[in-house]
Write an enzyme that holds these catalytic residues in place. Structure first.
Site, PDB file in Angstrom:
ATOM      1  N   GLU A  21       1.077  -1.594  -0.060  1.00  0.00           N
ATOM      2  CA  GLU A  21       0.115  -0.053  -0.419  1.00  0.00           C
ATOM      3  C   GLU A  21       0.677   1.201  -0.028  1.00  0.00           C
ATOM      4  O   GLU A  21       0.490   2.117   0.676  1.00  0.00           O
ATOM      5  CB  GLU A  21      -0.974   0.195   1.298  1.00  0.00           C
ATOM      6  CG  GLU A  21      -1.468  -1.112   1.104  1.00  0.00           C
ATOM      7  CD  GLU A  21      -2.718  -1.040   2.155  1.00  0.00           C
ATOM      8  OE1 GLU A  21      -2.696  -0.108   2.809  1.00  0.00           O
ATOM      9  OE2 GLU A  21      -3.870  -2.439   2.644  1.00  0.00           O
ATOM     10  N   ASN A  25       2.326  -4.816  -3.371  1.00  0.00           N
ATOM     11  CA  ASN A  25       0.458  -5.460  -3.024  1.00  0.00           C
ATOM     12  C   ASN A  25       0.303  -3.205  -2.621  1.00  0.00           C
ATOM     13  O   ASN A  25       0.301  -2.573  -2.105  1.00  0.00           O
ATOM     14  CB  ASN A  25       0.661  -5.673  -1.769  1.00  0.00           C
ATOM     15  CG  ASN A  25      -0.587  -6.583  -2.007  1.00  0.00           C
ATOM     16  OD1 ASN A  25      -1.314  -6.941  -2.497  1.00  0.00           O
ATOM     17  ND2 ASN A  25      -1.368  -6.630  -0.566  1.00  0.00           N
ATOM     18  N   HIS A  44     -10.304  -5.623  -2.481  1.00  0.00           N
ATOM     19  CA  HIS A  44     -11.442  -5.866  -1.563  1.00  0.00           C
ATOM     20  C   HIS A  44     -12.951  -4.902  -1.530  1.00  0.00           C
ATOM     21  O   HIS A  44     -12.092  -3.675  -2.603  1.00  0.00           O
ATOM     22  CB  HIS A  44     -10.799  -5.098  -0.715  1.00  0.00           C
ATOM     23  CG  HIS A  44      -9.891  -5.584   0.872  1.00  0.00           C
ATOM     24  ND1 HIS A  44     -10.143  -6.596   1.434  1.00  0.00           N
ATOM     25  CD2 HIS A  44      -8.415  -5.577   1.027  1.00  0.00           C
ATOM     26  CE1 HIS A  44      -9.332  -7.175   1.386  1.00  0.00           C
ATOM     27  NE2 HIS A  44      -8.281  -6.827   1.579  1.00  0.00           N
ATOM     28  N   GLU A  70      -5.545 -10.608  -1.681  1.00  0.00           N
ATOM     29  CA  GLU A  70      -6.149 -10.228  -0.152  1.00  0.00           C
ATOM     30  C   GLU A  70      -8.307 -10.056  -0.474  1.00  0.00           C
ATOM     31  O   GLU A  70      -9.153  -8.928   0.062  1.00  0.00           O
ATOM     32  CB  GLU A  70      -6.264  -8.758   0.088  1.00  0.00           C
ATOM     33  CG  GLU A  70      -4.247  -9.186   1.199  1.00  0.00           C
ATOM     34  CD  GLU A  70      -4.148  -7.552   1.770  1.00  0.00           C
ATOM     35  OE1 GLU A  70      -5.512  -7.029   2.576  1.00  0.00           O
ATOM     36  OE2 GLU A  70      -3.585  -7.409   1.877  1.00  0.00           O
ATOM     37  N   ASP A 121     -11.981 -10.534  -0.756  1.00  0.00           N
ATOM     38  CA  ASP A 121     -13.207 -10.583  -0.284  1.00  0.00           C
ATOM     39  C   ASP A 121     -14.766  -9.391  -0.392  1.00  0.00           C
ATOM     40  O   ASP A 121     -14.072  -8.865  -2.046  1.00  0.00           O
ATOM     41  CB  ASP A 121     -13.095 -10.325   1.363  1.00  0.00           C
ATOM     42  CG  ASP A 121     -12.283  -9.018   1.446  1.00  0.00           C
ATOM     43  OD1 ASP A 121     -12.284  -8.031   1.279  1.00  0.00           O
ATOM     44  OD2 ASP A 121     -11.993  -8.827   2.779  1.00  0.00           O
TER      45      ASP A 121
END
Length: 665
Positions: free
Chosen positions: A324, A367, A402, A431, A433
């Site tokens: 990030e 990432n 996300h 990651e 979801d």
């Protein structure tokens, strides 16, 4: 007064200690009809019900204030903030069971922040797990501290306690309740995800709670690889300078090795979960952008990577080296973190250089989240291009993904992948979801059936997209195992989310079938539809840095000269399809728009994002969302939808914008 039940629950022994997992500020498990209450303390019998101080505090029942009934437990004589009421739960808590702990708290005077935590000891070494973080309390009202805790290791000491963040004033507690929802046996008669998705490995992020009991069975059945969600971050591995500990990570890596799972490392460098000492200079002051502070910071970074990287060597063949680092709102696209403010881009260069030296065969990743957003995607692309041109050993880009049930579009996600293909590097979904919420104002008592179905469609379409890139996408990791343990329960606001493939009782959801066999979507038993607490959802990125305006602008009277609308079917299956519409305003500027068309074959719109839809017979009307209603001359807006069809699915022959006929593109 206490009501107490001790229930025998099967346990699974593990060879090494495993950190417990905590989820803060969630709805009480007692709200679930399947919940089993194992303890209630109301203090109505005039005793402390086994509660004791952590030091020399004095605990006694009081009739001064009470949350329920006429008595509470008063705690006086505190001389440190960490002192407070504590309860032994060693014989109550069974390993691998997620307990919901609820305590009502009130200050006797003044105000402070209260916390709910657990102290556990193994081999004489104490560890502390926070169940509920700092929560404002005062002397004017009762505040409920409620969170979930799972013990994942054998311990010799286990106590729940309440403390404050700063003051030592007296406090009260009342109406303590501890409950759990029994796990169901995992479904062994359904396909394993790892056996169906063969284009790339599919993994899950884990804590210690995911490798024991039914959770461990579910993880082992369905996934190829695991990512320790927090156990490899800086605060977990080097909490104080040059003192390294792997008590959280070692059991997870050992479990993976014993069960033939690959491990993905996350993460060497991040602006969060980095201990404060890392950014303190030799003079004891916060670091600034001096040559001395930069050199010290980079030396600490190098030391950290050399130690943690060497600890696991080839056991962890893939690492998120930096995490990030992009802020698309900066002209150069770089996040103004402590790392950047002190060391500039050299912290990224150093991290990759040292990681390559320590791990010569590992795949090294950068990432980030929201990489499907064009501005962020492009800034990340520019950074990777620059660093690779300098010889920085970046092997891959990680897309966190996300997302939510109505965002992003499939075309945005495809563009995300396509953007990095020319760089010749690996890409992974790191990651993933899919939140059931589309804005921060919604809060559902139970997941609505329509949201779960929409979630299944999103998983279906995203995995179908990823499988089109078997040479580019080299892994997909879901950020969690099941809905009983998800970070989205507390972010961006506190509410129960359901973003994963398995529900809170480890049973396959429609989302699972969306990945494994979309023809079975709708065959899973789901909760009834619940009306959201807000009037109309506003689809926005779950991790967006800023939200859209509260209310969409109303369409202005139409005075545009012309408009163009493109309509595409982006996916189709028996009885259903996905569409995408792009509006281009080629007339004068407008504030608020209304697009319309008429289906000619009986099609219907089921769900729509980036706008609001109504349909009367075959006539469809779509109005703008809060953030995309203003269209300058030449401006565009897009929205997508899911529809149904029978027999045929022709493109509508004509479109209008604010009542004016548009050309088709």
């Amino acid at each position: 007064m206490r009501a107490l039940a001790r229930l025998a629950v099967a346990t699974v022994l593990v060879a090494a200690p495993v950190a417990a997992v905590t989820i803060t500020n969630i709805a009480s498990a007692a709200d679930d009809p399947a919940a089993v209450t194992v303890l209630t303390d109301t203090f109505e019998d005039g005793t402390s019900d086994g509660w004791a101080g952590r030091s020399a505090e004095v605990l006694a029942t009081s009739t001064t204030v009470a949350h329920g009934g006429s008595r509470s437990l008063q705690v006086t004589g505190r001389t440190a903030a960490w002192q407070g009421p504590s309860l032994d739960v060693l014989d109550l808590f069974e390993k691998g069971t997620a307990y919901t702990i609820s305590v009502w708290v009130r200050m006797a005077e003044g105000s402070d922040n209260a916390r709910l935590s657990v102290e556990r000891r193994t081999g004489g070494t104490a560890s502390y797990d926070q169940v509920v973080g700092n929560t404002a309390v005062n002397n004017g009202n009762w505040v409920n501290l409620v969170g979930r805790y799972t013990l994942a290791s054998d311990v010799e000491f286990l106590r729940v306690y309440v403390e404050t963040s700063s003051s030592t004033g007296s406090l009260y507690i009342d109406d303590v309740a501890i409950s759990y929802v029994p796990s169901l046996p995992i479904q062994t008669d359904i396909p394993s995800i790892k056996d169906v998705i063969t284009e790339f490995p599919v993994g899950a992020s884990i804590t210690g709670a995911e490798i024991v009991t039914e959770h461990g069975q579910l993880l082992n059945k369905h996934f190829d690889l695991v990512t320790p969600g927090n156990a490899l971050k800086w605060d977990a591995t080097e909490p104080t300078e040059n003192t390294f500990t792997y008590t959280q990570a070692d059991p997870l890596v050992a479990w993976a090795k014993a069960n033939g799972k690959a491990v993905r490392g996350h993460t060497f460098v991040w602006h969060n979960q980095t201990p404060a000492w890392v950014f303190v200079g030799a003079d004891g002051q916060p670091m600034t952008a001096t040559a001395e502070d930069k050199a010290l910071l980079l030396s600490r970074l190098e030391n950290h990577i050399r130690n943690v990287g060497a600890k696991y060597g080839t056991t962890i063949p893939v690492w998120d080296v930096v995490n990030e680092v992009i802020d698309e709102n900066q002209s150069d696209g770089l996040r103004r973190s402590n790392w950047f403010n002190i060391a500039g881009l050299d912290y990224i260069r150093t991290a990759f250089r040292v990681a390559r030296e320590v791990l010569p065969t590992a795949k090294l990743y950068i990432n980030d989240y929201n990489t499907n957003v064009p501005a962020k995607r492009d800034k990340l692309f520019n950074l990777v291009t620059q660093l690779k041109a300098e010889g920085v050993p970046i092997d891959g880009v990680g897309h966190q993904v996300h997302i939510n049930v109505s965002w992003p579009t499939l075309s945005e996600s495809k563009a995300m992948i396509d953007k990095f293909v020319p760089l010749g590097i690996d890409q992974q979904v790191t990651e993933m979801d899919v939140s059931i919420y589309t804005n921060s104002g919604e809060n559902f008592p139970t997941p609505p059936a329509d949201r779960l179905r929409q979630q299944a469609f999103m998983y279906r379409d995203m995995f179908a997209l990823f499988r089109q890139y078997p040479g580019e996408i080299t892994a997909v990791i879901v950020w969690g195992l099941a809905d009983d343990n998800t970070w989205l329960d507390t972010f961006p606001v506190t509410r129960k989310d359901a973003p994963l493939l398995f529900d809170t009782r480890l049973q396959a959801k429609d989302a699972y079938w969306g990945v494994v066999d979309p023809s079975k979507i709708g065959t899973t038993t789901t909760a009834p539809t619940v009306v959201p607490t807000t009037s109309s959802p506003t689809p926005t990125p779950t991790v967006s840095s800023s939200g859209p305006p509260t209310d969409p602008p109303s369409p202005t009277p139409s005075n545009i000269g012309s408009c163009s609308i493109s309509y595409r079917v982006t996916g189709s299956w028996q009885g259903g399809f996905q569409g995408e519409v792009k509006i281009t305003n080629t007339g004068t500027a407008i504030s608020g728009w209304r697009a319309g068309w008429t289906f000619t074959a009986g099609q219907t719109v089921a769900q729509l994002w980036n706008g609001s839809v109504s349909q009367s017979g075959s006539t469809v009307t779509v109005t703008n969302a809060a953030w995309n209603g203003n269209l300058a001359t030449g401006g565009t807006a897009s929205f997508g939808f899911l529809g149904s069809w029978t027999g045929s699915n022709p493109v509508p022959p004509a479109f209008t914008l604010n009542g004016n006929a548009c050309t088709t593109a």
